[in-house]
Write a protein that holds these residues in place. Structure first.
Motif, PDB file in Angstrom:
ATOM      1  N   ILE A   1       1.052  -1.990  -1.097  1.00  0.00           N
ATOM      2  CA  ILE A   1       0.518  -3.270  -1.573  1.00  0.00           C
ATOM      3  C   ILE A   1      -0.976  -3.156  -1.827  1.00  0.00           C
ATOM      4  CG2 ILE A   1       0.141  -5.687  -0.944  1.00  0.00           C
ATOM      5  CD1 ILE A   1       2.698  -5.506   0.736  1.00  0.00           C
TER       6      ILE A   1
ATOM      7  N   SER B   1      -3.736  -3.420  -5.586  1.00  0.00           N
ATOM      8  CA  SER B   1      -4.890  -4.293  -5.760  1.00  0.00           C
ATOM      9  C   SER B   1      -5.919  -3.677  -6.700  1.00  0.00           C
ATOM     10  CB  SER B   1      -5.550  -4.577  -4.395  1.00  0.00           C
ATOM     11  OG  SER B   1      -4.683  -5.293  -3.552  1.00  0.00           O
TER      12      SER B   1
ATOM     13  N   VAL C   1       5.344  -2.388 -11.364  1.00  0.00           N
ATOM     14  CA  VAL C   1       4.888  -1.538 -10.257  1.00  0.00           C
ATOM     15  C   VAL C   1       5.190  -0.071 -10.563  1.00  0.00           C
ATOM     16  CG1 VAL C   1       5.227  -0.985  -7.825  1.00  0.00           C
ATOM     17  CG2 VAL C   1       5.079  -3.371  -8.545  1.00  0.00           C
TER      18      VAL C   1
ATOM     19  N   GLU D   1      -0.702 -10.542   2.210  1.00  0.00           N
ATOM     20  CA  GLU D   1       0.486  -9.806   2.631  1.00  0.00           C
ATOM     21  C   GLU D   1       0.108  -8.494   3.313  1.00  0.00           C
ATOM     22  OE1 GLU D   1       4.528  -8.947   3.223  1.00  0.00           O
ATOM     23  OE2 GLU D   1       3.438 -10.807   2.785  1.00  0.00           O
ATOM     24  N   SER D   2      -0.895  -7.799   2.806  1.00  0.00           N
ATOM     25  CA  SER D   2      -1.310  -6.540   3.423  1.00  0.00           C
ATOM     26  C   SER D   2      -1.916  -6.773   4.802  1.00  0.00           C
ATOM     27  CB  SER D   2      -2.296  -5.793   2.521  1.00  0.00           C
ATOM     28  OG  SER D   2      -3.401  -6.595   2.191  1.00  0.00           O
TER      29      SER D   2
ATOM     30  N   SER E   1       1.389  -0.702   4.648  1.00  0.00           N
ATOM     31  CA  SER E   1       0.623  -1.642   3.817  1.00  0.00           C
ATOM     32  C   SER E   1      -0.012  -0.974   2.610  1.00  0.00           C
ATOM     33  CB  SER E   1      -0.480  -2.307   4.650  1.00  0.00           C
ATOM     34  OG  SER E   1      -1.507  -1.378   4.950  1.00  0.00           O
TER      35      SER E   1
ATOM     36  N   GLY F   1      -3.793 -11.026  -3.169  1.00  0.00           N
ATOM     37  CA  GLY F   1      -2.881 -10.022  -2.640  1.00  0.00           C
ATOM     38  C   GLY F   1      -3.150  -9.558  -1.234  1.00  0.00           C
TER      39      GLY F   1
ATOM     40  N   THR G   1      10.199   0.046   1.977  1.00  0.00           N
ATOM     41  CA  THR G   1       9.902  -1.385   1.991  1.00  0.00           C
ATOM     42  C   THR G   1      10.957  -2.120   1.168  1.00  0.00           C
ATOM     43  OG1 THR G   1       7.530  -0.875   2.100  1.00  0.00           O
ATOM     44  CG2 THR G   1       8.149  -3.132   1.511  1.00  0.00           C
TER      45      THR G   1
ATOM     46  N   LEU H   1      10.091  -3.670  -2.162  1.00  0.00           N
ATOM     47  CA  LEU H   1       9.551  -2.792  -3.193  1.00  0.00           C
ATOM     48  C   LEU H   1      10.527  -1.689  -3.602  1.00  0.00           C
ATOM     49  CD1 LEU H   1       5.897  -2.338  -1.844  1.00  0.00           C
ATOM     50  CD2 LEU H   1       6.658  -3.817  -3.711  1.00  0.00           C
TER      51      LEU H   1
ATOM     52  N   GLY I   1      -5.785  -9.241  -7.108  1.00  0.00           N
ATOM     53  CA  GLY I   1      -5.382  -8.407  -5.980  1.00  0.00           C
ATOM     54  C   GLY I   1      -6.274  -8.632  -4.782  1.00  0.00           C
TER      55      GLY I   1
END
Length: 467
Positions: free
Chosen positions: A206, A210, A364, A36-37, A203, A33, A420, A423, A29
């Protein structure tokens, strides 16, 4: 409870617990990861990681209070079962097990990608198989072997992040990274809130994921040599570690390289140092990213086997899963978890499109259920202790305000996920998955009642699992 011949061994030293907790905070994460954030939030992602890290720390404190008071197998699955009812225990335990089978699938797949950075001709399945055999082989030896391997995996990750931060500060101070490297990158190119407060909020989903894996600390309680001492120490040190390894590292990275030039889908750590013409550093960082994936999968193998064993102790899984070797390894639970992971990896390689999307959507959803269950169980745990007039040795701060704060925060994450598009599937998976678990619980309880009734009719007394 498990009989003496079916019990785990206490083989994890304090240093193992310390590094296992730290290893949970430094995973893929962080290394992969964040790209993207950063794209969604801009430089304000630094603030986002600080907020999410605080919530993760509060949830860890709630779990640790229960673990120190009752260091048993099954961790939060046990607490949900004891303080929230058998259905909650069934949901908590099986949800966690399925979640980390899916995380195992993702990490094994990631290993192949990282290896191809150096050896493009090596099929991803070959690297995944090697990682699978290594981690499961380690867990078959003894719990101390897992603790030792995770200790050294974490040492590599910690050393790499610290070295990256120090090297990055050196480049900023000396100008060695070129004219584009400046602390002003944190507020230039659109400002600190480059996409406004909305970008930061969007954000957070996401960012929060992490920190998935921190709860692995909770699985170690039944095998820690001195849980009353090692678990509080590991938990309390988690907050500053999160600040250093996430907030500090990101602040340096975003100063070295303009945030709007980071490419989503790849490790910004590797990309940044490669762009700075530090080729050797990029290779080292790719090795660290690979180590992080190995570490996460190693923890998944350990956590899944212990959670499945805990479910069997509680009567939510077949008693055959209580089989433990002379070295204290729950061999049957380890084998079932390994088979399930292989099946998921097979689905990933055979159907790399929609099937994988659904599986990860379920992962998730499972993570959110897991965190919410910990806070809820802690609320009921403290209420039970208060009613009995008992105090706990490691109380979490500002109970019950922080419990409700965490639960409201997680509800907010669900709302962000729904807004989102990528998601939204995960949000729809939450009620569907809870319904599936509910059906599974009804079937399991009917079978348990039937199996208990048969010997009773014959005049034989059987031991009923304790909640």
């Amino acid at each position: 409870m498990a009989s003496p011949e079916h019990q785990l061994h206490r083989g994890l030293k304090s240093r193992h617990i310390q590094l296992i907790a730290l290893g949970g905070a430094i995973g893929t994460g962080l290394f992969l990861g964040v790209a993207e954030s950063v794209r969604i939030a801009g430089p304000s992602v630094v603030l986002g990681y600080a907020i999410a890290g605080l919530v993760a720390f509060l949830i860890m404190r709630q779990l640790s209070e229960m673990m120190v008071d009752e260091p048993v197998a099954g961790s939060f699955g046990h607490f949900a079962d004891k303080y929230c009812g058998r259905f909650a225990g069934f949901v908590s335990g099986w949800n966690y097990w399925v979640l980390y089978v899916l995380v195992s699938m993702a990490e094994l797949s990631a290993v192949g990608v990282y290896v191809q950075y150096w050896f493009p001709e090596v099929p991803t399945w070959v690297s995944a198989l090697g990682c699978f055999l290594l981690a499961n082989g380690i867990s078959m030896i003894h719990v101390r072997a897992f603790g030792e391997s995770e200790f050294w995996f974490s040492v590599v990750k910690v050393a790499a992040v610290v070295a990256m931060i120090v090297y990055g500060i050196f480049l900023l101070a000396t100008g060695g990274a070129g004219p584009q490297a400046t602390v002003a990158n944190l507020w230039q190119h659109g400002g600190f809130f480059a996409h406004g407060i909305t970008g930061l909020v969007m954000s957070m989903a996401i960012i929060m994921f992490s920190f998935g894996g921190l709860e692995v600390l909770g699985i170690t309680a039944a095998e820690a040599d001195d849980p009353a001492r090692s678990i509080p120490r590991a938990t309390n040190q988690a907050l500053w570690r999160i600040l250093v390894f996430y907030v500090g590292a990101l602040a340096v990275l975003l100063s070295l390289y303009p945030w709007n030039q980071i490419v989503p889908g790849a490790s910004p750590f590797v990309l940044i140092f490669k762009a700075l013409d530090a080729g050797i550093v990029a290779h080292v960082l790719n090795l660290v990213v690979l180590t992080a994936a190995l570490s996460v999968y190693n923890s998944c193998v350990y956590s899944n086997s212990r959670m499945l064993y805990g479910l069997a102790v509680q009567g939510h899984a077949p008693r055959a899963l209580l089989k433990v070797t002379e070295r204290g390894v729950p061999l049957a639970s380890l084998g079932v978890s390994a088979v399930a992971t292989v099946l998921c990896v097979g689905v990933n390689y055979a159907l790399p499109g929609k099937a994988v999307g659904i599986l990860m959507g379920l992962a998730v959803a499972g993570m959110l259920i897991n965190w919410a269950m910990i806070s809820w169980s802690h609320l009921r745990f403290r209420a039970a202790k208060r009613a009995a007039g008992q105090a706990t040795a490691f109380p979490s701060p500002w109970y019950p305000f922080t419990n409700w704060l965490c639960l409201v925060y997680l509800a907010g994450i669900v709302a962000v996920m729904y807004l989102t598009p990528d998601l939204r599937l995960s949000v729809w998976m939450i009620p569907a998955w809870l319904l599936a678990l509910g059906i599974g619980y009804v079937v399991a309880e009917r079978r348990r009642a039937t199996s208990a009734a048969l010997p009773a009719q014959a005049g034989i007394q059987v031991e009923r699992p304790k909640s």
